[in-house]
Structure formats: C-alpha cells, structure tokens
Design a protein around this motif. Structure first.
Motif, PDB file in Angstrom:
ATOM      1  N   LYS A 185     -61.428 -37.024 -95.048  1.00 16.70           N
ATOM      2  CA  LYS A 185     -60.164 -36.401 -95.452  1.00 16.70           C
ATOM      3  C   LYS A 185     -59.688 -36.939 -96.805  1.00 16.70           C
ATOM      4  O   LYS A 185     -59.066 -36.223 -97.592  1.00 16.70           O
ATOM      5  CB  LYS A 185     -59.088 -36.655 -94.391  1.00 16.70           C
ATOM      6  N   ALA A 186     -59.983 -38.208 -97.071  1.00 20.13           N
ATOM      7  CA  ALA A 186     -59.530 -38.838 -98.316  1.00 20.13           C
ATOM      8  C   ALA A 186     -60.120 -38.173 -99.547  1.00 20.13           C
ATOM      9  O   ALA A 186     -59.492 -38.162-100.615  1.00 20.13           O
ATOM     10  CB  ALA A 186     -59.879 -40.319 -98.307  1.00 20.13           C
ATOM     11  N   ILE A 187     -61.316 -37.612 -99.430  1.00 18.27           N
ATOM     12  CA  ILE A 187     -61.936 -36.939-100.571  1.00 18.27           C
ATOM     13  C   ILE A 187     -61.064 -35.780-101.037  1.00 18.27           C
ATOM     14  O   ILE A 187     -60.855 -35.569-102.233  1.00 18.27           O
ATOM     15  CB  ILE A 187     -63.338 -36.442-100.199  1.00 18.27           C
ATOM     16  N   GLY A 188     -60.515 -35.031-100.087  1.00 18.49           N
ATOM     17  CA  GLY A 188     -59.609 -33.946-100.450  1.00 18.49           C
ATOM     18  C   GLY A 188     -58.321 -34.459-101.075  1.00 18.49           C
ATOM     19  O   GLY A 188     -57.763 -33.816-101.974  1.00 18.49           O
ATOM     20  N   ASP A 189     -57.846 -35.617-100.620  1.00 12.59           N
ATOM     21  CA  ASP A 189     -56.627 -36.196-101.186  1.00 12.59           C
ATOM     22  C   ASP A 189     -56.782 -36.491-102.672  1.00 12.59           C
ATOM     23  O   ASP A 189     -55.835 -36.348-103.456  1.00 12.59           O
ATOM     24  CB  ASP A 189     -56.270 -37.510-100.476  1.00 12.59           C
ATOM     25  N   LEU A 190     -57.988 -36.921-103.065  1.00  9.59           N
ATOM     26  CA  LEU A 190     -58.214 -37.409-104.425  1.00  9.59           C
ATOM     27  C   LEU A 190     -58.538 -36.307-105.428  1.00  9.59           C
ATOM     28  O   LEU A 190     -58.597 -36.568-106.629  1.00  9.59           O
ATOM     29  CB  LEU A 190     -59.357 -38.429-104.408  1.00  9.59           C
ATOM     30  N   GLY A 191     -58.765 -35.098-104.952  1.00  8.26           N
ATOM     31  CA  GLY A 191     -59.088 -34.015-105.870  1.00  8.26           C
ATOM     32  C   GLY A 191     -60.551 -34.030-106.267  1.00  8.26           C
ATOM     33  O   GLY A 191     -61.332 -34.894-105.846  1.00  8.26           O
ATOM     34  N   ALA A 192     -60.920 -33.075-107.105  1.00  4.53           N
ATOM     35  CA  ALA A 192     -62.332 -32.845-107.414  1.00  4.53           C
ATOM     36  C   ALA A 192     -62.809 -33.491-108.705  1.00  4.53           C
ATOM     37  O   ALA A 192     -64.008 -33.501-108.980  1.00  4.53           O
ATOM     38  CB  ALA A 192     -62.605 -31.342-107.468  1.00  4.53           C
ATOM     39  N   THR A 193     -61.916 -34.016-109.528  1.00  3.66           N
ATOM     40  CA  THR A 193     -62.332 -34.540-110.828  1.00  3.66           C
ATOM     41  C   THR A 193     -61.680 -35.879-111.121  1.00  3.66           C
ATOM     42  O   THR A 193     -60.712 -36.282-110.473  1.00  3.66           O
ATOM     43  CB  THR A 193     -61.946 -33.561-111.954  1.00  3.66           C
ATOM     44  N   GLY A 194     -62.220 -36.555-112.134  1.00  2.00           N
ATOM     45  CA  GLY A 194     -61.624 -37.793-112.625  1.00  2.00           C
ATOM     46  C   GLY A 194     -62.072 -39.023-111.854  1.00  2.00           C
ATOM     47  O   GLY A 194     -62.818 -38.959-110.879  1.00  2.00           O
ATOM     48  N   LYS A 195     -61.604 -40.157-112.323  1.00  2.00           N
ATOM     49  CA  LYS A 195     -61.901 -41.445-111.696  1.00  2.00           C
ATOM     50  C   LYS A 195     -61.079 -41.570-110.418  1.00  2.00           C
ATOM     51  O   LYS A 195     -59.870 -41.413-110.432  1.00  2.00           O
ATOM     52  CB  LYS A 195     -61.552 -42.570-112.672  1.00  2.00           C
ATOM     53  N   ARG A 196     -61.779 -41.843-109.311  1.00  2.72           N
ATOM     54  CA  ARG A 196     -61.110 -41.872-108.017  1.00  2.72           C
ATOM     55  C   ARG A 196     -61.432 -43.181-107.300  1.00  2.72           C
ATOM     56  O   ARG A 196     -62.588 -43.594-107.243  1.00  2.72           O
ATOM     57  CB  ARG A 196     -61.559 -40.671-107.182  1.00  2.72           C
TER      58      ARG A 196
END
Length: 256
Positions: A151-162
C-alpha cells in the motif's frame, strides 16, 4: 547495494544526529548548497531535489508492552516520531502510515491482515497535523508488514526519490515472510529506499527487518529503548531528506 548494518544507536550519537538535521534544515531554508570535495569531484547537496518520506509505524498489540525506559513501546515510538516532526525541514514532504489499528488483534483474520491506514497523506509538512495523526490511534492489532508496504507504494506516487522508514517491534503475522514483497517491488524497477528500525525485537523479526532494508537499499537499526529509537528515527529522517548529487570528472587510476 548492501548497506552497513548497525546494531544500535548510542546516546552519544545524538549530538551528531542533531547537527546533521540542522544542516538539512538550513539547506531547505535557502542557505547555499553544501559541497565537499572528493577524488572524483564534489558531493553537492541539492535542496530542490528532496524526495518524499513515508513514516510507517507498527501499532500491533505488542506495542503496548513496556520498554526499559518505563514507557510503553507505543508511547516511546510516538514520542520519538513527534520529536522527528519538530526537526524536519519546512519544505519536507512527509506522510504517516500505521498498521495494526484499529482492528483488534490476537488472531490473523483477513480483516486484521488488511488493517493498514494512511493516517496522514504525503504532503507539504504540517507539523501540527502530523503530530495529531501520530497521537490519534491506539495499538491493538496484528502485524501486516507485507500488505502495508504494498500500500505504501501508492502513497509515495510514481516518480521521484521515495523513502520509507519502517518501525516494528515484531515479526510479520499475516504471511510467512514480508521480504519477498520488497524484493519483487525493487525488481520491478521502483525507485525506493527502505530503512527499518527494530524496536526491542527478537531474532526472527530482526532477520525480516534486516532483509527488508537490504532489499530496499536501506539500513537496519536495532533500538532497545526510547532514547535509541529517537536517535535512529532522527538520523534516518534527516538522511532521507538530504539528497546529494555527484558532480565533477571521475578520476581513473593509471598503469602504476
């Protein structure tokens, strides 16, 4: 790349940790970029390149147990996270996800194993709102680490440093091992770093959290009490929000 594992954060490290946090805050406030020379050129801090940080906290029932400082592990973790929020640069993008609340634990039912909440979405830093979210839940549930990371992957969005900083006091209770989930996500090319903190954990939980950190190109820390978890979280959050880029010409060795 495998990162160095540290067994604990001594209390004497707090001075260095707070100094690094101050450097990060100064850069975010608009001070000149920090540059240090290296054999290959320079390492430059670029405040404009700061990434997104998701704090993930175990709210399972075992977090109600006391730690050596006399606080419950839940209260110690909340105190540490509140201190981290106060030290973050004003330009930070930070969110908080918890797992193990509000569904009652004791048995890993389908409902308990889906019990993960984004209690504060990733956004420009709102210290008051984030601290209210930190203090707004009660530990009681299971430990669905793998599901929460998905679920956290969706929280962080698809681009940029995560970046994810995961704090847990126990092992995964809903699948045999959460590490393959992280290995699969990284294998799919997701640009993600995961650091983990084991709060007074046993051997199985430590092995799982170390594996998650290794797979997520991060670092694992042991924390045995409130002071150590505060130091660990402060260090990791400061590092996550201090991006560096390499500039200059690589130096290659000669025949001699």
């Amino acid at each position: 790349m495998r990162r160095t594992r540290l067994s604990s954060i001594p209390l004497s490290a707090l001075t260095a940790v707070l100094l690094s946090t101050s450097l990060a805050a100064g850069a975010a406030a608009g001070s000149p970029a920090y540059t240090s020379s290296t054999a290959a050129g320079a390492v430059t801090e670029d405040p404009a390149g700061a990434g997104k940080l998701l704090l993930m906290l175990d709210a399972s029932g075992s977090m109600l147990e006391p730690d050596p400082s006399g606080l419950s592990k839940m209260d110690a973790a909340k105190k540490a996270l509140t201190g981290v929020v106060d030290s973050l640069p004003a330009t930070s993008e930070v969110g908080l996800r918890v797992y193990g609340a509000p569904v009652q634990g004791g048995t890993p039912t389908p409902e308990a194993c889906a019990d993960t909440q984004l209690v504060s979405p990733i956004k420009a830093l709102d210290k008051a709102g984030l601290k209210a979210a930190i203090n707004g839940f009660v530990a009681k549930g299971e430990t669905p680490i793998a599901h929460s990371l998905e679920k956290a992957i969706g929280d962080l969005g698809a681009t940029g440093k995560r970046n994810i900083i995961l704090v847990s006091d126990g092992e995964e209770s809903c699948v045999p091992d959460p590490c393959p989930v992280v290995q699969k996500l990284i294998g799919e090319g997701i640009d993600l770093q995961i650091d983990t903190v084991g709060f007074a954990v046993g051997d199985t939980a430590r092995q799982q959290l170390q594996c998650i950190a290794d797979a997520g190109h991060g670092t694992y820390y042991d924390a045995k009490n409130a002071d150590q978890i505060t130091a660990s979280l402060t260090k990791l959050s400061a590092r996550a929000l201090r991006p560096f880029t390499l500039t200059g010409t690589p130096v290659r060795g000669g025949a001699d």
